[in-house]
Design a protein around this motif. Structure first.
Motif, PDB file in Angstrom:
ATOM      1  N   PRO A   1      10.809 -43.762  -5.311  1.00 39.82           N
ATOM      2  CA  PRO A   1      10.347 -42.435  -4.676  1.00 39.82           C
ATOM      3  C   PRO A   1       9.844 -41.238  -5.747  1.00 39.82           C
ATOM      4  O   PRO A   1      10.550 -41.508  -6.918  1.00 39.82           O
ATOM      5  CB  PRO A   1      11.841 -41.898  -3.757  1.00 39.82           C
ATOM      6  N   THR A   2       8.771 -40.714  -5.318  1.00 40.87           N
ATOM      7  CA  THR A   2       8.400 -39.804  -6.458  1.00 40.87           C
ATOM      8  C   THR A   2       9.355 -38.492  -6.576  1.00 40.87           C
ATOM      9  O   THR A   2      10.229 -38.363  -5.380  1.00 40.87           O
ATOM     10  CB  THR A   2       7.106 -39.064  -5.840  1.00 40.87           C
TER      11      THR A   2
ATOM     12  N   THR B   1      12.196 -38.013 -13.232  1.00 40.00           N
ATOM     13  CA  THR B   1      13.233 -38.494 -14.418  1.00 40.00           C
ATOM     14  C   THR B   1      14.474 -38.748 -14.272  1.00 40.00           C
ATOM     15  O   THR B   1      15.167 -39.053 -15.217  1.00 40.00           O
ATOM     16  CB  THR B   1      13.019 -37.313 -15.674  1.00 40.00           C
ATOM     17  N   GLY B   2      14.840 -38.602 -13.067  1.00 40.45           N
ATOM     18  CA  GLY B   2      16.144 -38.875 -12.629  1.00 40.45           C
ATOM     19  C   GLY B   2      17.171 -37.830 -12.872  1.00 40.45           C
ATOM     20  O   GLY B   2      18.475 -38.245 -12.965  1.00 40.45           O
ATOM     21  N   GLU B   3      17.018 -36.611 -12.860  1.00 39.23           N
ATOM     22  CA  GLU B   3      17.523 -35.727 -13.144  1.00 39.23           C
ATOM     23  C   GLU B   3      17.601 -34.520 -11.973  1.00 39.23           C
ATOM     24  O   GLU B   3      16.937 -34.674 -11.097  1.00 39.23           O
ATOM     25  CB  GLU B   3      17.214 -34.864 -14.260  1.00 39.23           C
ATOM     26  N   PRO B   4      18.945 -33.774 -11.862  1.00 38.12           N
ATOM     27  CA  PRO B   4      18.806 -32.904 -10.664  1.00 38.12           C
ATOM     28  C   PRO B   4      17.726 -31.689 -11.024  1.00 38.12           C
ATOM     29  O   PRO B   4      17.161 -31.557 -12.284  1.00 38.12           O
ATOM     30  CB  PRO B   4      20.093 -32.144 -10.908  1.00 38.12           C
TER      31      PRO B   4
ATOM     32  N   ASN C   1      15.768 -43.881 -11.940  1.00 38.95           N
ATOM     33  CA  ASN C   1      14.889 -43.109 -12.546  1.00 38.95           C
ATOM     34  C   ASN C   1      15.347 -42.667 -13.937  1.00 38.95           C
ATOM     35  O   ASN C   1      14.588 -42.564 -14.791  1.00 38.95           O
ATOM     36  CB  ASN C   1      14.280 -41.965 -11.723  1.00 38.95           C
ATOM     37  N   SER C   2      16.675 -42.372 -13.959  1.00 40.68           N
ATOM     38  CA  SER C   2      17.414 -41.892 -15.041  1.00 40.68           C
ATOM     39  C   SER C   2      17.234 -42.995 -16.050  1.00 40.68           C
ATOM     40  O   SER C   2      17.070 -42.687 -17.276  1.00 40.68           O
ATOM     41  CB  SER C   2      18.762 -41.574 -14.651  1.00 40.68           C
TER      42      SER C   2
END
Length: 655
Positions: free
Chosen positions: A42-43, A51-54, A539-540
């Protein structure tokens, strides 16, 4: 197309044709499935970035608890009053709240019992008992009189309707008066899962008290209200908050809990109080109550009842234990960063064995120091290890381990349950949906810790106790399967062992230890005390390692793809001529992995090649030319057995 490209195309076509003509089985591999042009994950969005961050708009709600309970050890009923302060940080107004009543699973015709997935009684002799009785729910409003709430219980969930919608940024408080009956009729029943129970011992019962109060369901930006019923296997998904808990029961009992004890002078004898104060400063075992004192009435205060007061901050849950039978010991622990904490061990005298609970403090100390130094600092002031009839269950700062375990198994369960501090206590993933995000990641870290403990005393134990190919059996569901939808005898294989194996493979052979460890620490740091989804983890790791690992997540986690690399053809130079041979490898199944290949020449010379996964981006056939000239006598794919090839019979060729 120029002549060189035409020639190359003809060679590739000829080699592909040769492979297929020599082997009638057709490859199932589709390169575009694992290497798509568009993002497979998912984008990103304002809540969760690519980038896998909050993200800058990430939010999560909060639940703070004040609980006063009384344990009646005659009826085995907890009666209490719970005040919840709920903060709505979501962007929308809420007209109702959902709470979990997990212990209702022990009621007759609960979804958990009727589904017979994990909570089953083969003897059919136990009568369902237990669960919550809700006496009243009232809203606490300083401006108006308290109002009785309208609520509805649905199996293991409860909906509480609000008179006025709770706007974004606002909070409300409400009080629940309830009682909870231990599911004691199930003590001797054949149940596959128990997370709260009573263990009978020589000197009294041990109460393992968990899921013992109504708890807020999580509202998040991924699924909305997370209200999946508790069926027995899928664990928990909880909001963070503070806990103030007061527990009243006969003074003969010793109580330990997730939080810090606030009133030791009220609940300990003078001798115990002095020992208790000395624990944190001692790196050696200190007995707060010795084995020979367990049956001595003077080892407890003479008053009828004691109220034990505890406080725990920024945690997702709270558990406790009580017993007249406890030997109680502590040990001071200095974490790598200098923080002082202590390990608390409670067990019956019959568990005090050199190969068992006598080593509890040693195991607690190593686990906290190792995980803190390698991944993220231990967040609490103590770690409690309780002997119980639970095989192993984790809560913030407190774990229940089997009173009967010894040797390798005892080490494994203590290390594993304490390892859950990092997943899901620090990183608050959704265990009800994605058990692998706590069990698998924890098992992966446990294996590293085990290799390093005491010179490798338990090295190799429990890492992978089945053939690797069995982790990829056609009958197994993908890792990304809800745990309650996995057969009971497959849960450990899929959610624990397979994930631990895959992460070790990624760390040690695909991206490298240094790169992986930095990325893993980065993931923990970004999602500490937050709620990541699987996509956030993927993602992270992708962004931190700098690698597009979609092919790995897709084949190994989202699907149960299998790897089968085979030697399709070896074309040696013509007899009597120098020149280079050609080796043709074919990827036969849906998964892809890097290729390790060893080539031996007739001269005796050997060459080992490690080729990246990108060799499979253009299809299932890869033509390989070694560096040296001469006739090849032997070719072996993956001679070190690194990759999970399910068919090693086609991994070697001899002239």
């Amino acid at each position: 197309m120029n002549r060189i490209l035409i020639g190359l195309s003809f060679v590739l076509f000829f080699n592909t044709f040769s492979v297929q003509s020599q082997h009638h089985e057709k490859s199932a591999y589709i390169a575009s499935d694992l290497f798509p042009a568009l993002p497979g994950l998912p984008t990103g969005n304002p809540y969760r970035t690519a980038t896998g961050e909050p993200g800058p708009a990430y939010w999560q709600n909060r639940a703070d608890y004040k609980i006063d309970v009384v344990l009646n050890d005659k009826t085995e009923v907890i009666t209490g009053t719970e005040t919840i302060t709920y903060t709505n940080n979501s962007p929308q107004s809420l007209s109702f709240l959902w709470l979990q009543l997990d212990q209702n699973v022990y009621r007759k015709h609960s979804k958990g019992l009727d589904s017979q997935l994990f909570l089953t009684n083969s003897a059919s002799t136990a009568t369902p008992a237990g669960g919550f009785t809700i006496e009243a729910i009232t809203f606490q409003d300083s401006k108006t009189a308290s109002k009785e709430a309208v609520y509805t219980v649905h199996d293991t969930r409860m909906r509480v309707d609000l008179y006025t919608p709770l706007a974004s940024g606002q909070q409300l408080s409400f009080q629940i008066k309830y009682s909870y009956k231990f599911p004691h009729n199930f003590r001797n029943a054949d149940f596959n899962v128990n997370r709260t129970d009573i263990l009978a011992t020589r000197n009294g019962d041990i109460y393992s008290v968990a899921q013992w109060y109504p708890r807020l369901c999580v509202l998040d930006d991924v699924s909305g209200w997370n209200t999946l019923p508790y069926l027995g296997n899928g664990e928990f998904y909880l909001e963070y908050g503070n806990f103030d808990v007061n527990i009243t029961l006969p003074s003969a009992y010793i109580v330990e809990a997730s939080g810090d004890l606030l009133n030791p002078e009220d609940v300990l004898t003078p001798a115990q109080l002095e020992r208790w104060k000395n624990v944190r400063s001692s790196d050696k075992k200190v007995y707060i109550r010795r084995a020979e004192e367990v049956t001595d009435p003077a080892s407890r205060p003479s008053k009828p009842d004691c109220t034990w007061k505890f406080r725990l901050t920024n945690a997702r849950d709270f558990a406790w234990t009580a017993s007249k039978a406890f030997v109680w010991e502590g040990i001071g622990i200095t974490l790598p960063g200098g923080k002082k904490v202590w390990g608390s061990s409670l067990y019956p005298v019959e568990s005090k064995l050199t190969e068992s609970w006598d080593r509890s403090g040693e195991y607690i100390k190593f686990t906290l120091q190792h995980f803190s130094g390698k991944w993220y600092e231990y967040p609490y002031t103590k770690a409690v290890n309780v002997a119980s009839n639970l095989d192993g269950m984790e809560y913030p700062a407190l774990v229940f381990c089997s009173a009967k375990d010894k040797g390798n198994m005892y080490w494994a369960v203590v290390n594993h349950e304490l390892g859950h501090t990092w997943f899901p206590m620090i990183v608050g993933s959704n265990e009800r949906r994605y058990a692998w995000m706590d069990e698998g990641l924890n098992a992966f870290m446990d294996n590293i810790a085990t290799r390093e403990f005491n010179g490798g005393e338990f090295k190799g134990y429990h890492e992978i106790d089945i053939p690797v190919a069995a982790l990829f059996a056609d009958s197994l569901p993908p890792v990304m399967t809800r745990p309650d939808a996995i057969a009971g005898n497959e849960v450990y294989t899929v959610q624990y062992q397979k994930v631990a194996y895959l992460l070790a493979l990624l760390r040690e052979h695909i991206v490298g230890k240094e790169q992986f460890d930095a990325a893993f620490r980065n993931y923990i740091s970004h999602w500490a005390y937050k709620h990541p989804s699987p996509w956030d983890f993927f993602n992270s790791m992708n962004n931190s390692t700098g690698e597009d690992l979609y092919w790995f997540w897709k084949s190994m986690f989202l699907e149960n793809y299998r790897l089968d690399q085979r030697i399709a053809n070896v074309i040696n130079p013509s007899t009597g001529k120098n020149g280079k041979a050609i080796v043709v490898i074919e990827n036969m199944d849906k998964a892809a992995m890097p290729l390790q290949i060893e080539i031996q020449f007739e001269t005796g010379k050997k060459e080992l090649y490690n080729l990246p996964v990108e060799i499979w981006e253009q299809g299932s056939v890869y033509k390989f030319i070694p560096d040296s000239e001469g006739t090849i006598s032997k070719v072996v794919i993956d001679p070190q057995g690194i990759y999970p090839d399910v068919n090693i019979a086609n991994n070697s060729w001899s002239k």
